[in-house]
Design a protein around this motif. Structure first.
Motif, PDB file in Angstrom:
ATOM      1  N   ARG A  58       0.828  -1.201   0.000  1.00  0.00           N
ATOM      2  CA  ARG A  58       0.000   0.000   0.000  1.00  0.00           C
ATOM      3  C   ARG A  58       0.865   1.256   0.000  1.00  0.00           C
ATOM      4  O   ARG A  58       0.597   2.216  -0.730  1.00  0.00           O
ATOM      5  CB  ARG A  58      -0.924  -0.001   1.225  1.00  0.00           C
ATOM      6  N   LEU A  59       1.892   1.246   0.829  1.00  0.00           N
ATOM      7  CA  LEU A  59       2.767   2.416   0.911  1.00  0.00           C
ATOM      8  C   LEU A  59       3.567   2.607  -0.372  1.00  0.00           C
ATOM      9  O   LEU A  59       3.782   3.743  -0.813  1.00  0.00           O
ATOM     10  CB  LEU A  59       3.712   2.269   2.108  1.00  0.00           C
ATOM     11  N   GLN A  60       4.001   1.500  -0.978  1.00  0.00           N
ATOM     12  CA  GLN A  60       4.740   1.628  -2.223  1.00  0.00           C
ATOM     13  C   GLN A  60       3.864   2.242  -3.319  1.00  0.00           C
ATOM     14  O   GLN A  60       4.326   3.074  -4.106  1.00  0.00           O
ATOM     15  CB  GLN A  60       5.265   0.269  -2.693  1.00  0.00           C
ATOM     16  N   ALA A  61       2.606   1.857  -3.367  1.00  0.00           N
ATOM     17  CA  ALA A  61       1.695   2.410  -4.370  1.00  0.00           C
ATOM     18  C   ALA A  61       1.528   3.921  -4.195  1.00  0.00           C
ATOM     19  O   ALA A  61       1.242   4.634  -5.167  1.00  0.00           O
ATOM     20  CB  ALA A  61       0.343   1.716  -4.278  1.00  0.00           C
ATOM     21  N   ARG A  62       1.744   4.394  -2.993  1.00  0.00           N
ATOM     22  CA  ARG A  62       1.656   5.836  -2.713  1.00  0.00           C
ATOM     23  C   ARG A  62       3.009   6.526  -2.814  1.00  0.00           C
ATOM     24  O   ARG A  62       3.112   7.722  -2.535  1.00  0.00           O
ATOM     25  CB  ARG A  62       1.077   6.032  -1.306  1.00  0.00           C
ATOM     26  N   GLU A  64       5.575   5.905  -0.849  1.00  0.00           N
ATOM     27  CA  GLU A  64       6.096   6.121   0.500  1.00  0.00           C
ATOM     28  C   GLU A  64       6.994   4.991   0.991  1.00  0.00           C
ATOM     29  O   GLU A  64       7.673   5.140   2.003  1.00  0.00           O
ATOM     30  CB  GLU A  64       4.938   6.287   1.490  1.00  0.00           C
ATOM     31  N   GLU A 346       1.098   5.265   8.939  1.00  0.00           N
ATOM     32  CA  GLU A 346       0.831   6.680   8.694  1.00  0.00           C
ATOM     33  C   GLU A 346       1.741   7.563   9.538  1.00  0.00           C
ATOM     34  O   GLU A 346       2.150   8.647   9.098  1.00  0.00           O
ATOM     35  CB  GLU A 346      -0.638   6.989   8.979  1.00  0.00           C
TER      36      GLU A 346
END
Length: 725
Positions: A58-62, A64, A346
């Motif tokens: 999820r973070l990689q897709a953003r 981050e 987050e």
């Protein structure tokens, strides 16, 4: 609630229907020494690892997070962590997040989820690497960090296992209890790497001779290396009955089977001090890494078969079958862990990251520690000696003054080294301190790295420079990077003595006359010294040991073979290249230059054999009225270019004599640094070796700088300018 990812569908479907796969085995918990609370704890570690993998995507897709190779399918290694003590050193595979999470439960005040998320987002507050890489590691958990290991950590794990008993025998106090075992985990694809095979061979070779080797090698066999399948039965066929090893196997998707087999492995390794190969069969889920589309090389049937063996599904089935948790309790734990990691994620993305080159490089050089040297008691030999003898005398002194020093290498003990540099040292200090190793440079360097983990300072010998090249990643990828990737919490201090360079009058061809040093000079933090005479060899070696002992540095001593036994300079019997022992306090610090002569018409900047050749050339040129000075670099990395500039600035011309190859050579750096300091290009020249391998016989020196070549180049240059003037 966190929005589920497609990779969760299978588990969520099983959760919705309360339909779980039957565990492969039907043991009672009490029969394997595991209580319900212990099983829940292991399951929670598995859940935490899985949700970290999911949230990393999820973070990689953003944008981050930056590294999503995960542990999905390998979470059974949580049971292996539970079977060990938290003080047992663990060199981990990059799919072992569940191991680290489970181990953290055995040590107070640990925050593994937060720590791993900081690592995912490359935060400067990541407690192990300081934001330099996504690694599994923790000083508090005795887990030295590994990066994308492809078997390169196996040799040092072997060395660390060997070093446990040796450190105890030498009375060197380390952080690891004497009865510890060393764990090293890796994948089935890495098993095939030559580095892995070398480490396996070295561990078995030692154990076969009843040398203590308390090592557990865990092969996490998911059956595929990125897209290349591992043949069925390959690992087992290789390791069952392998000399020196005990072989055990478990189903890594079944927590109970893994737990009881891991306990057996630990018990055997700890009691017998013998290596155990633990073959943990598991699955790989979600592909190799975030960018890997496994549908391109695996059929839907193959992917579904792996998903059906998801260890989380099987663990949930165990909890249900044993009546430990009901469906609602499993669901609560699953979603609560997902939510917790999302909230921590987050927070993590808002933490500071590295912003300057200085911050990135701050941990390349390890922190200092107090010296452990004792005062030397003895008398020095007064007679001038050649380099080999000078090194031998210095090594004897150093071994006496530093009880933590251990030497290792092929033929260094009983034989005394190929060139006699280590003669009589084994007889004086014992075979446990002067170790005759097997013929494998990867294992020699790995042994040294492992010994350093227990507070020992190894002096390793590589017989010839050409022999280093098949093992150089142990320096580049392991020893020199450990401080960088652990933010200075771990280091691999060592001295590596390498016989090398050319001018052996045709002996051995390019495998024994090797002038390729580029790989050594290209490793951040690595120091390379190169003596040209016996006195400097002593000074550089004694400083190298001080650097390793006090500054935890990795230092290479590149010793010119052709000068080991060279006694004469200008005429037979003149003893012009023999030097008196400068004594135990003589040390040549990094960047310290040597100088011969005061002439200002020409400066020759050189090192190693080049100093000897230039001295001979200087004698001929002096007869022609050409006075010069010779600057000996001594250190081939971390060169003090300001000092070099000061040493030559008053000279009309500067010639760099470089016995290594023209392309990518030391001379390029020296010339560039002088130009940057304002020296005009027409005042500079270089004489180097050709871009060639070194042949055999009388042709051996044709591609190398020579006395005649130096004389001709200087004569042409100086006399040409004189005539123009």
């Amino acid at each position: 609630m966190v929005e589920p990812l497609p990779q969760e569908n299978r588990f969520l479907e099983a959760l919705s229907n309360d339909a779980w796969p039957q565990p492969p085995h039907q043991w009672a918990l009490e029969s394997v020494g595991l209580d319900p609370e212990g099983l829940i704890e292991l399951f929670d570690s598995q859940l935490a690892s899985r949700h970290l993998d999911l949230h990393a995507r999820r973070l990689q897709a953003r944008g981050e997070a930056f590294y999503t190779i995960g542990s999905a399918g390998h979470e059974g290694n949580a049971a292996i962590a539970a079977a060990l003590r938290p003080t047992d050193p663990a060199f981990l595979h990059y799919r072992d997040a569940a191991f680290m999470i489970q181990r953290s439960r055995q040590v107070p005040d640990q925050t593994p989820l937060w720590d791993l998320l900081l690592s995912f987002v490359a935060s400067a507050e990541d407690p192990i690497s300081g934001g330099r890489h996504k690694v599994l590691g923790s000083k508090a958990l005795a887990i030295p960090p590994q990066t994308s290991t492809i078997a390169s950590h196996l040799p040092k794990a072997m060395g660390a296992a060997y070093g446990l008993g040796l450190a105890r025998r030498l009375g060197v106090a380390g952080e690891t209890p004497d009865d510890s075992v060393v764990l090293c985990s890796f994948g089935d694809a890495s098993f095939n790497h030559s580095t892995a095979q070398g480490a396996l061979n070295a561990a078995g070779w030692a154990a076969y001779q009843n040398v203590p080797m308390p090592l557990i090698l865990v092969c996490e066999d998911n059956g595929i290396g990125i897209s290349t399948p591992t043949p069925d039965g390959w690992i087992e066929a290789n390791m069952q009955g392998r000399p020196g090893f005990l072989y055990l196997a478990c189903d890594g998707c079944d927590l109970i089977d893994t737990w009881q087999t891991a306990r057996q492995a630990v018990r055997l390794a700890r009691s017998r001090r013998q290596p155990v190969f633990l073959h943990m069969r598991c699955v790989r889920l979600f592909g190799h890494a975030g960018s890997d589309a496994q549908q391109a090389y695996l059929s839907s049937t193959q992917i579904e078969a792996s998903e059906a063996r998801d260890p989380l599904l099987i663990s949930a089935g165990l909890l249900r079958r044993h009546g430990v948790l009901d469906r609602e309790q499993i669901a609560t734990r699953y979603h609560a862990m997902s939510q917790r990691i999302a909230e921590l994620g987050e927070r993590a993305i808002r933490r500071p990251r590295l912003e300057t080159a200085e911050q990135v490089m701050a941990s390349i050089v390890p922190p200092r520690r107090p010296s452990r040297a004792r005062d030397w008691q003895g008398e020095m030999e007064a007679a001038p000696v050649p380099m080999a003898k000078g090194l031998n005398q210095a090594l004897q002194r150093l071994m006496q003054c530093h009880p933590e020093l251990v030497m290792a290498g092929q033929d260094i003990g009983r034989k005394g080294g190929v060139y006699g540099v280590t003669q009589k040292l084994q007889a004086r200090f014992g075979a446990h301190r002067v170790i005759d190793s097997l013929l494998d440079e990867q294992s020699i360097l790995g042994l040294g790295i492992g010994l350093a983990h227990h507070g020992l300072v190894p002096i390793l010998e590589i017989q010839f420079l050409a022999y280093l090249h098949n093992a150089e990643d142990q320096l580049r990828g392991e020893a020199a990077t450990l401080s960088f990737f652990s933010n200075g919490q771990y280091a691999n201090p060592m001295v590596v003595r390498i016989a090398g360079l050319g001018y052996q009058k045709g002996f051995g061809g390019h495998f024994h006359n090797d002038n390729a040093i580029g790989v050594l000079r290209d490793i951040p933090g690595l120091l390379v010294a190169c003596p040209s005479n016996a006195a400097d060899a002593v000074g550089l070696l004694q400083e190298a040991v001080r650097l390793a002992d006090e500054e935890q540095r990795v230092v290479v001593m590149l010793e010119p073979i052709a000068l080991y036994h060279q006694r004469d300079l200008l005429a037979e019997g003149d003893q012009g290249w023999c030097f008196a022992d400068p004594g135990p306090q003589h040390r040549l610090p990094v960047g310290a230059l040597g100088q011969w002569g005061e002439g200002d018409e020409l400066a020759i900047v050189t090192y190693g054999n080049g100093v000897y050749l230039s001295r001979q050339a200087a004698a001929q040129l002096a007869d022609e009225g050409i006075e010069l000075r010779i600057i000996d670099l001594r250190w081939l990395t971390a060169i003090d270019h300001d000092a070099v500039h000061r040493a030559v600035v008053g000279c009309e011309r500067i010639l760099v004599v470089d016995e290594c190859r023209r392309s990518g050579s030391l001379s390029e750096e020296v010339i560039t640094a002088l130009v940057e300091r304002g020296v005009a290009g027409e005042r500079l020249a270089r004489l180097t070796a050709e871009d060639s391998f070194i042949p055999l016989g009388r042709a051996a020196t044709l591609t190398l700088p020579s006395v005649a070549g130096i004389v001709a180049r200087v004569r042409q240059w100086v006399k040409g300018e004189r005539s123009q003037g």
